[in-house]
Structure formats: C-alpha cells, structure tokens
Design a protein around this motif. Structure first.
Motif, PDB file in Angstrom:
ATOM      1  N   VAL A  78      48.953  29.005  52.490  1.00 24.91           N
ATOM      2  CA  VAL A  78      49.951  27.981  52.200  1.00 24.91           C
ATOM      3  C   VAL A  78      50.364  28.053  50.727  1.00 24.91           C
ATOM      4  CG1 VAL A  78      50.384  25.486  52.112  1.00 24.91           C
ATOM      5  CG2 VAL A  78      49.165  26.473  54.064  1.00 24.91           C
ATOM      6  N   ALA A  79      49.402  28.329  49.849  1.00 29.74           N
ATOM      7  CA  ALA A  79      49.726  28.472  48.422  1.00 29.74           C
ATOM      8  C   ALA A  79      50.701  29.618  48.198  1.00 29.74           C
ATOM      9  CB  ALA A  79      48.446  28.691  47.614  1.00 29.74           C
ATOM     10  N   ARG A  80      50.586  30.677  48.990  1.00 31.40           N
ATOM     11  CA  ARG A  80      51.514  31.806  48.867  1.00 31.40           C
ATOM     12  C   ARG A  80      52.935  31.359  49.195  1.00 31.40           C
ATOM     13  NH1 ARG A  80      49.514  34.892  52.561  1.00 31.40           N
ATOM     14  NH2 ARG A  80      48.001  35.974  51.285  1.00 31.40           N
ATOM     15  N   GLU A  81      53.081  30.511  50.195  1.00 35.31           N
ATOM     16  CA  GLU A  81      54.397  29.981  50.529  1.00 35.31           C
ATOM     17  C   GLU A  81      54.953  29.129  49.383  1.00 35.31           C
ATOM     18  OE1 GLU A  81      56.092  30.320  53.899  1.00 35.31           O
ATOM     19  OE2 GLU A  81      54.802  32.054  53.518  1.00 35.31           O
ATOM     20  N   ILE A  82      54.084  28.313  48.799  1.00 30.51           N
ATOM     21  CA  ILE A  82      54.509  27.476  47.680  1.00 30.51           C
ATOM     22  C   ILE A  82      54.933  28.330  46.492  1.00 30.51           C
ATOM     23  CG2 ILE A  82      53.751  25.714  46.014  1.00 30.51           C
ATOM     24  CD1 ILE A  82      51.811  24.701  48.195  1.00 30.51           C
ATOM     25  N   SER A  83      54.211  29.412  46.250  1.00 31.35           N
ATOM     26  CA  SER A  83      54.536  30.282  45.116  1.00 31.35           C
ATOM     27  C   SER A  83      55.931  30.867  45.261  1.00 31.35           C
ATOM     28  CB  SER A  83      53.500  31.401  44.992  1.00 31.35           C
ATOM     29  OG  SER A  83      53.710  32.412  45.962  1.00 31.35           O
ATOM     30  N   ALA A  84      56.384  31.066  46.500  1.00 31.67           N
ATOM     31  CA  ALA A  84      57.704  31.651  46.721  1.00 31.67           C
ATOM     32  C   ALA A  84      58.818  30.667  46.399  1.00 31.67           C
ATOM     33  CB  ALA A  84      57.827  32.141  48.168  1.00 31.67           C
ATOM     34  N   PHE A  85      58.696  29.415  46.890  1.00 34.62           N
ATOM     35  CA  PHE A  85      59.805  28.483  46.627  1.00 34.62           C
ATOM     36  C   PHE A  85      59.680  27.770  45.290  1.00 34.62           C
ATOM     37  CE2 PHE A  85      57.087  25.665  49.417  1.00 34.62           C
ATOM     38  CZ  PHE A  85      56.845  24.644  48.519  1.00 34.62           C
ATOM     39  N   ALA A  86      58.471  27.693  44.720  1.00 28.46           N
ATOM     40  CA  ALA A  86      58.289  27.029  43.430  1.00 28.46           C
ATOM     41  C   ALA A  86      58.205  28.020  42.269  1.00 28.46           C
ATOM     42  CB  ALA A  86      57.035  26.161  43.462  1.00 28.46           C
ATOM     43  N   ASP A  87      58.168  29.304  42.571  1.00 27.95           N
ATOM     44  CA  ASP A  87      58.076  30.355  41.563  1.00 27.95           C
ATOM     45  C   ASP A  87      56.867  30.145  40.652  1.00 27.95           C
ATOM     46  OD1 ASP A  87      58.801  32.718  40.398  1.00 27.95           O
ATOM     47  OD2 ASP A  87      60.247  31.838  39.019  1.00 27.95           O
ATOM     48  N   LYS A  88      55.705  29.956  41.296  1.00 24.58           N
ATOM     49  CA  LYS A  88      54.452  29.753  40.572  1.00 24.58           C
ATOM     50  C   LYS A  88      53.481  30.888  40.892  1.00 24.58           C
ATOM     51  CE  LYS A  88      55.374  25.427  39.117  1.00 24.58           C
ATOM     52  NZ  LYS A  88      55.365  24.990  37.718  1.00 24.58           N
ATOM     53  N   GLU A  89      52.519  31.093  40.001  1.00 25.27           N
ATOM     54  CA  GLU A  89      51.510  32.119  40.217  1.00 25.27           C
ATOM     55  C   GLU A  89      50.287  31.526  40.922  1.00 25.27           C
ATOM     56  OE1 GLU A  89      51.865  35.351  39.625  1.00 25.27           O
ATOM     57  OE2 GLU A  89      53.915  34.908  38.964  1.00 25.27           O
ATOM     58  N   ILE A  90      49.682  32.321  41.781  1.00 29.90           N
ATOM     59  CA  ILE A  90      48.479  31.903  42.493  1.00 29.90           C
ATOM     60  C   ILE A  90      47.247  32.280  41.679  1.00 29.90           C
ATOM     61  CG2 ILE A  90      47.073  32.308  44.560  1.00 29.90           C
ATOM     62  CD1 ILE A  90      49.635  32.761  46.112  1.00 29.90           C
ATOM     63  N   LYS A  91      46.280  31.358  41.646  1.00 27.22           N
ATOM     64  CA  LYS A  91      45.010  31.639  40.973  1.00 27.22           C
ATOM     65  C   LYS A  91      44.011  32.130  42.025  1.00 27.22           C
ATOM     66  CE  LYS A  91      46.047  27.520  38.284  1.00 27.22           C
ATOM     67  NZ  LYS A  91      45.656  26.098  38.095  1.00 27.22           N
ATOM     68  N   PHE A  92      43.683  33.408  41.966  1.00 25.92           N
ATOM     69  CA  PHE A  92      42.762  33.972  42.942  1.00 25.92           C
ATOM     70  C   PHE A  92      41.361  33.401  42.736  1.00 25.92           C
ATOM     71  CE2 PHE A  92      46.213  36.943  43.006  1.00 25.92           C
ATOM     72  CZ  PHE A  92      46.270  37.377  44.318  1.00 25.92           C
ATOM     73  N   PRO A  93      40.639  33.118  43.827  1.00 25.58           N
ATOM     74  CA  PRO A  93      39.264  32.614  43.685  1.00 25.58           C
ATOM     75  C   PRO A  93      38.387  33.654  42.995  1.00 25.58           C
ATOM     76  CG  PRO A  93      39.722  33.209  45.965  1.00 25.58           C
ATOM     77  CD  PRO A  93      41.031  33.257  45.234  1.00 25.58           C
ATOM     78  N   SER A  94      37.470  33.186  42.187  1.00 25.80           N
ATOM     79  CA  SER A  94      36.615  34.104  41.429  1.00 25.80           C
ATOM     80  C   SER A  94      35.436  34.569  42.275  1.00 25.80           C
ATOM     81  CB  SER A  94      36.092  33.408  40.164  1.00 25.80           C
ATOM     82  OG  SER A  94      35.308  32.294  40.513  1.00 25.80           O
ATOM     83  N   TYR A  95      35.082  35.826  42.111  1.00 21.55           N
ATOM     84  CA  TYR A  95      33.897  36.378  42.745  1.00 21.55           C
ATOM     85  C   TYR A  95      33.578  37.699  42.054  1.00 21.55           C
ATOM     86  CZ  TYR A  95      37.371  39.233  45.136  1.00 21.55           C
ATOM     87  OH  TYR A  95      38.419  40.068  45.410  1.00 21.55           O
ATOM     88  N   THR A  96      32.355  38.152  42.200  1.00 18.18           N
ATOM     89  CA  THR A  96      31.926  39.395  41.583  1.00 18.18           C
ATOM     90  C   THR A  96      32.165  40.550  42.548  1.00 18.18           C
ATOM     91  OG1 THR A  96      30.225  38.240  40.309  1.00 18.18           O
ATOM     92  CG2 THR A  96      30.000  40.624  40.548  1.00 18.18           C
ATOM     93  N   GLU A  97      32.975  41.517  42.138  1.00 14.23           N
ATOM     94  CA  GLU A  97      33.249  42.658  42.995  1.00 14.23           C
ATOM     95  C   GLU A  97      32.116  43.685  42.944  1.00 14.23           C
ATOM     96  OE1 GLU A  97      37.049  44.450  42.688  1.00 14.23           O
ATOM     97  OE2 GLU A  97      38.090  42.559  42.358  1.00 14.23           O
ATOM     98  N   ASN A  98      31.448  43.770  41.818  1.00 10.82           N
ATOM     99  CA  ASN A  98      30.386  44.767  41.653  1.00 10.82           C
ATOM    100  C   ASN A  98      29.087  44.279  42.292  1.00 10.82           C
ATOM    101  OD1 ASN A  98      32.125  46.443  40.174  1.00 10.82           O
ATOM    102  ND2 ASN A  98      31.689  45.311  38.296  1.00 10.82           N
ATOM    103  N   GLN A  99      29.038  44.373  43.617  1.00 13.67           N
ATOM    104  CA  GLN A  99      27.848  43.972  44.355  1.00 13.67           C
ATOM    105  C   GLN A  99      27.259  45.202  45.043  1.00 13.67           C
ATOM    106  OE1 GLN A  99      28.169  40.370  46.627  1.00 13.67           O
ATOM    107  NE2 GLN A  99      29.802  39.556  45.366  1.00 13.67           N
ATOM    108  N   PRO A 100      25.971  45.154  45.392  1.00 15.63           N
ATOM    109  CA  PRO A 100      25.317  46.338  45.958  1.00 15.63           C
ATOM    110  C   PRO A 100      26.060  46.899  47.163  1.00 15.63           C
ATOM    111  CG  PRO A 100      23.704  44.649  45.470  1.00 15.63           C
ATOM    112  CD  PRO A 100      25.052  44.014  45.263  1.00 15.63           C
ATOM    113  N   ASP A 101      26.198  48.206  47.199  1.00 18.30           N
ATOM    114  CA  ASP A 101      26.827  48.912  48.304  1.00 18.30           C
ATOM    115  C   ASP A 101      25.757  49.749  49.008  1.00 18.30           C
ATOM    116  OD1 ASP A 101      28.713  49.807  50.037  1.00 18.30           O
ATOM    117  OD2 ASP A 101      30.106  50.515  48.507  1.00 18.30           O
ATOM    118  N   SER A 102      26.111  50.327  50.163  1.00 20.36           N
ATOM    119  CA  SER A 102      25.125  51.111  50.899  1.00 20.36           C
ATOM    120  C   SER A 102      25.821  52.169  51.734  1.00 20.36           C
ATOM    121  CB  SER A 102      24.294  50.206  51.802  1.00 20.36           C
ATOM    122  OG  SER A 102      23.423  50.970  52.610  1.00 20.36           O
TER     123      SER A 102
END
Length: 381
Positions: free
Chosen positions: A61-85
């Motif tokens: 829904v925020a993506r829709e708002i960003s289109a008509f309001a011309d606002k940027e979305i704040k992506f949720p924070s998380y750590t990408e560098n997590q253990p892989d296998s």
C-alpha cells in the motif's frame, strides 16, 4: 485487508490526514470497505481485488502512496550478511511445478514467550491475535512485506530435513487447528525425512508446531503455485491468511528479504542465533517485458489525457515498472497482472487521476458520411 495508518507512516511520509488518505486510495483503485479508529490509530479495511495481491501488505500500500504522493519508501531494516549454507540435503523440492522456490533458515537457541507490547499492539490493531514471539514475528512480517512464512520446531523434524512433494492419495495430516485432513495427489506437502509436517501454502501440521519448549526453529519462506493453492484451499474447505496471499500472488524475489527480516526479529526478540540458510530455486523466474513503443500517445488515445512523458515515467518508476529501453518496460516480480501496453496506460491514468479525464466524446473521423464498408453491408442486405 486491514491496514494501519500509523504503521504506514513508519514506512512512508504521509502528509494527508486519515480520511483524505482513504479517499485518495479509493481513487487509485484500493477501495475501502470501511475505516475505524483504535486508540490513536486509524485502520483502513481495504478491498483488494484478486489481481492485486501486491497490495496485501503495508509495504504494498505504501508503494501505491509513493506513486500518487511522490514520496520515498523507507525499507525495513535487517542484516543481509547472515550465515549461508551449501547444504543440499536440507531442502529437496520433488515437485518444482507446485513449489517454485523454497528458503529455509535455521535459528537456534530461541526462547518462546510473549511478544513485546509494541508487537502485540501492532497485530491487535489490525485484528490479529498475538500467540507467541516467533509466531507473532512471522505474522508481523507477512503484514509488513506481504510474504507468508511458517516456523517449524526443528527438533521435531526427522533428520532436520525438508522434502517438498505431492501428497499420496488418501494421505492424512493433522493441521494446527487439530483437524485431520485427507489429501490427494493434487495437493502439496511439506515433509521431513519421514512424515508430512505441513500442507504447503495453507497450514502447518500440529506435530511440528512451535510450543513453549521449542529451542530451535526452521523458518520456511517459500513460493507456491497460485492455482494449486487455490485448488487445495477449496478442496479442503480451509482458507488461511497464507492461502489468501498465495492465491493472489506474492513476490518471488521477496523471499530472502522477508526471511532476513523475520530472522533478525527472532534473534532480537526471542534470543536466537541465525544458523545456516538454504535457498532452493530450481527454475529462475523470468520477468515479463511489455512492448510500448509510443506510450505517451497510447495514453492520449485511450484516455484523452495529454500527460507529460516525464510524469508517465515517474509514475511507472514509483510502481516498480522500469524501462528497458524507450519502447520496452519490465513488469516487476510482484505484479502478476501486467502483460500488455494497455495495462501500463491503466497504471498511469489511475495514479494521475481518473477524475481528470474529460467527458467530451473523441473526435469523429468523418461526419455525415457512411463508413467505408456501409455500401457493402447494404448490398448484402
């Protein structure tokens, strides 16, 4: 679909009061069935059509708002560098036509308990009943990012393995609601090395559910075939939040992000430690390419609106529709309803404003004359 105004404000800067935002959302196609206030929040009950599964989340829904309001979305924070296998034995997909991608994250040393107030309040505001910290986190991320997920008690999985396969005819499983389900080969099962532990995309099994004694978790974040989930849900007369999302289509490129987001919250709120992660993706998804060599003129022809080309590009970009070149656009992985150039025109016009379309009829090609084929029609008569 219940959407929290306060939650949205954490994702995107909103300068519209709740009632004005509700009206604007309706104008771009997200019709509201109602709105109510709970404490200091306003909850929008949005009617999402079956082709817009991408709007079944606050992020959507925020993506829709960003289109008509011309606002940027704040992506949720998380750590990408997590253990892989590279543990190829952890997950096996036997039927990739029904399960297109499956990610599994092992999280060890969790302590199951009550969620913090902020998480409980957030879920209760949109009508979700808090259960425990791990279950609440999976529900929270689903409503935030639109990706259903399921947590298993790892110690209850034989050989700590997952096998994704079709059910055998007459095979049975007792689901989390304590009902015994009789399955057939059209249905997809999530199994361990010995037994079924969930109905894929619909509901988990009681035998592998999270309990107060759970110490290690396997977090499933997967992508299942939409039509198969719909068929299974109807056959079993079992509709869940997960099946509702999968039936309408989720984003196959969102799985790792959602898994990382949930993993970080589980480690933070349940004291776990992220262990190995496996991503099984047998057949890479190919994004649709839409040919639209003269989109500005097509918008004008179909709507009568002479929209600047820069505005057309801005709207499409905000909706995640990028241009490959001046004549080709790439449909984002979360949009399953875009296929032809008329779809792009609809996206532009609904965001720009249907109310701006004039009531005037288009100019006639000729006036007071028969169409070229009229003489032939009269002769045939």
């Amino acid at each position: 679909m219940n959407i929290s105004y306060n939650w949205l404000k954490e994702i995107i800067d909103i300068d519209l009061p709740p009632h004005d935002l509700a009206e604007k959302l309706t104008l771009v196609g997200l019709e509201l069935d109602g709105m109510h206030q709970t404490h200091d929040d306003h909850i929008f009950d949005i009617e999402v059509t079956s082709n817009r599964g991408d709007c079944l989340s606050h992020f959507g829904v925020a993506r829709e708002i960003s289109a008509f309001a011309d606002k940027e979305i704040k992506f949720p924070s998380y750590t990408e560098n997590q253990p892989d296998s590279d543990d190829n034995e952890l997950v096996k997909i036997s039927d990739p036509d029904l399960c297109h991608r499956f990610t599994a994250r092992i999280i060890r040393g969790v302590k199951i308990g009550e969620s913090p107030d902020w998480l409980r309040n957030r879920l209760e505001a949109i009508g979700e009943r808090p259960i425990n910290n791990v279950a609440d986190i999976t529900n929270f991320v689903m409503h935030e990012l639109g990706q259903p997920m399921h947590s298993f008690d790892l110690n209850k999985l034989s050989d700590e393995r997952i096998v994704v396969r079709r059910a055998a005819n007459g095979e049975k499983i007792t689901t989390l609601d304590e009902a015994e389900r009789i399955l057939d080969p059209t249905m997809l099962l999530i199994c361990d090395a010995e037994k079924p532990v969930a109905i894929g995309g619909v509901m988990g099994g009681a035998i592998s559910g999270i309990t107060d004694s759970t110490a290690n978790v396997l977090l499933e974040v997967a992508y299942f075939d939409r039509d198969n989930i719909r068929q299974t849900s109807r056959k079993l007369n079992l509709s869940t939040e997960a099946s509702y999302h999968f039936e309408r289509g989720v984003d196959i490129d969102n799985l790792v992000r959602a898994s990382n987001r949930a993993t970080e919250l589980i480690c933070e709120l349940a004291g776990g430690t992220a262990d190995k992660f496996v991503d099984v993706y047998p057949n890479k998804f190919s994004q649709k390419r839409i040919s639209a060599p003269d989109l500005k003129e097509e918008v004008k022809r179909l709507s009568g609106l002479d929209i600047p080309e820069s505005e057309n590009e801005r709207i499409l970009s905000k909706l995640g529709i990028d241009s490959e070149d001046s004549a080709t656009y790439i449909s984002p992985t979360w949009r399953h309803d875009l296929a032809v150039d008329e779809d792009l025109v609809e996206e532009i016009v609904r965001v720009y404003g249907y109310d701006k379309i004039s009531e005037a009829l288009p100019p006639a090609i000729s006036s007071g004359e028969y169409q070229p084929n009229e003489n032939r029609k009269q002769l045939l008569r």
